[in-house]
Design a protein around this motif. Structure first.
Motif, PDB file in Angstrom:
ATOM      1  N   GLY A  11       0.752  -1.242   0.000  1.00 57.41           N
ATOM      2  CA  GLY A  11       0.000   0.000   0.000  1.00 57.41           C
ATOM      3  C   GLY A  11       0.779   1.286   0.000  1.00 57.41           C
ATOM      4  O   GLY A  11       0.211   2.326  -0.261  1.00 57.41           O
ATOM      5  N   ASP A  12       2.093   1.263   0.269  1.00 56.74           N
ATOM      6  CA  ASP A  12       2.848   2.504   0.257  1.00 56.74           C
ATOM      7  C   ASP A  12       3.309   2.877  -1.144  1.00 56.74           C
ATOM      8  O   ASP A  12       3.895   3.913  -1.362  1.00 56.74           O
ATOM      9  N   ILE A  15      -0.135   5.506  -6.450  1.00 56.49           N
ATOM     10  CA  ILE A  15      -1.420   5.145  -7.046  1.00 56.49           C
ATOM     11  C   ILE A  15      -1.188   4.830  -8.517  1.00 56.49           C
ATOM     12  O   ILE A  15      -0.490   5.553  -9.209  1.00 56.49           O
ATOM     13  N   VAL A  71      -5.382  -2.619  -6.886  1.00 53.16           N
ATOM     14  CA  VAL A  71      -5.340  -1.610  -7.928  1.00 53.16           C
ATOM     15  C   VAL A  71      -4.364  -2.122  -8.983  1.00 53.16           C
ATOM     16  O   VAL A  71      -3.181  -2.315  -8.690  1.00 53.16           O
ATOM     17  N   TYR A  80      -3.793  -2.973  -1.194  1.00 54.72           N
ATOM     18  CA  TYR A  80      -4.070  -2.228   0.027  1.00 54.72           C
ATOM     19  C   TYR A  80      -4.869  -3.160   0.923  1.00 54.72           C
ATOM     20  O   TYR A  80      -6.043  -3.416   0.664  1.00 54.72           O
ATOM     21  N   GLU A  85      -5.091   0.676   5.335  1.00 54.86           N
ATOM     22  CA  GLU A  85      -4.472   0.881   4.031  1.00 54.86           C
ATOM     23  C   GLU A  85      -5.503   1.303   2.982  1.00 54.86           C
ATOM     24  O   GLU A  85      -5.227   2.163   2.147  1.00 54.86           O
ATOM     25  N   ASN A  88      -6.283   4.883   3.569  1.00 53.89           N
ATOM     26  CA  ASN A  88      -5.170   5.720   3.136  1.00 53.89           C
ATOM     27  C   ASN A  88      -5.188   5.912   1.625  1.00 53.89           C
ATOM     28  O   ASN A  88      -4.910   7.004   1.133  1.00 53.89           O
ATOM     29  N   TYR A  89      -5.488   4.851   0.868  1.00 47.93           N
ATOM     30  CA  TYR A  89      -5.595   4.975  -0.593  1.00 47.93           C
ATOM     31  C   TYR A  89      -6.695   5.968  -0.955  1.00 47.93           C
ATOM     32  O   TYR A  89      -6.488   6.860  -1.784  1.00 47.93           O
ATOM     33  N   LYS A  92      -5.865   9.571  -0.573  1.00 48.54           N
ATOM     34  CA  LYS A  92      -4.930  10.113  -1.561  1.00 48.54           C
ATOM     35  C   LYS A  92      -5.619  10.490  -2.865  1.00 48.54           C
ATOM     36  O   LYS A  92      -5.046  11.188  -3.681  1.00 48.54           O
ATOM     37  N   CYS A  93      -6.823   9.989  -3.072  1.00 44.82           N
ATOM     38  CA  CYS A  93      -7.514  10.215  -4.354  1.00 44.82           C
ATOM     39  C   CYS A  93      -8.190  11.576  -4.406  1.00 44.82           C
ATOM     40  O   CYS A  93      -8.575  12.124  -3.426  1.00 44.82           O
TER      41      CYS A  93
END
Length: 93
Positions: A11-12, A15, A71, A80, A85, A88-89, A92-93
Motif C-alpha cells: 500500500g505505500d 497510485i 489496484v 491495500y 491501508e 489511506n488509498y 490520496k484520491c
C-alpha cells in the motif's frame, strides 16, 4: 531488500493511474461497508468481489484480510490490505 522484484507492491506504492480497482469484502465486515461507502462518496469506480465466493482471485492476489483493495493496470498491481491501508488509498484520491 529490493521491493521492485515483488509480484505485488504493498500500500505505500504510488497510485496506479488508469487502473482497475477490485475491492474484496465479506458480508459481515463493517469496515468493508465503510470502504464501499467512502469509495462511492469520492466517485471512485471499483468492482466488488465477495471474498468467500472468489477463492481463485483470493489466491491469485494473496488476500488475507477484508477489506482488501487491488489496484491494477495489467502490468502493475498494488495491494491495500485492511481498513487502514484502504482508507489511506482513498484519502490520496
Amino acid at each position: 531488500n529490493d521491493r521492485e522484484t515483488d509480484e505485488f507492491k504493498m500500500g505505500d506504492a504510488p497510485i496506479v493511474e488508469h487502473a482497475k480497482l477490485m475491492l474484496f469484502t465479506t458480508k459481515t465486515c463493517v469496515n468493508c461497508h465503510q470502504a464501499k461507502k467512502m469509495l462511492n462518496e469520492k466517485g471512485i469506480a471499483f468492482e466488488e468481489y465477495d471474498a468467500m465466493a472468489s477463492q481463485d482471485l483470493i489466491q491469485q492476489y494473496d488476500i488475507m484480510a477484508a477489506p482488501t483493495l487491488i489496484v491494477t493496470d495489467g502490468s502493475n498491481t498494488v495491494k491495500y490490505s485492511g481498513p487502514v491501508e484502504v482508507n489511506n488509498y482513498i484519502a490520496k484520491c
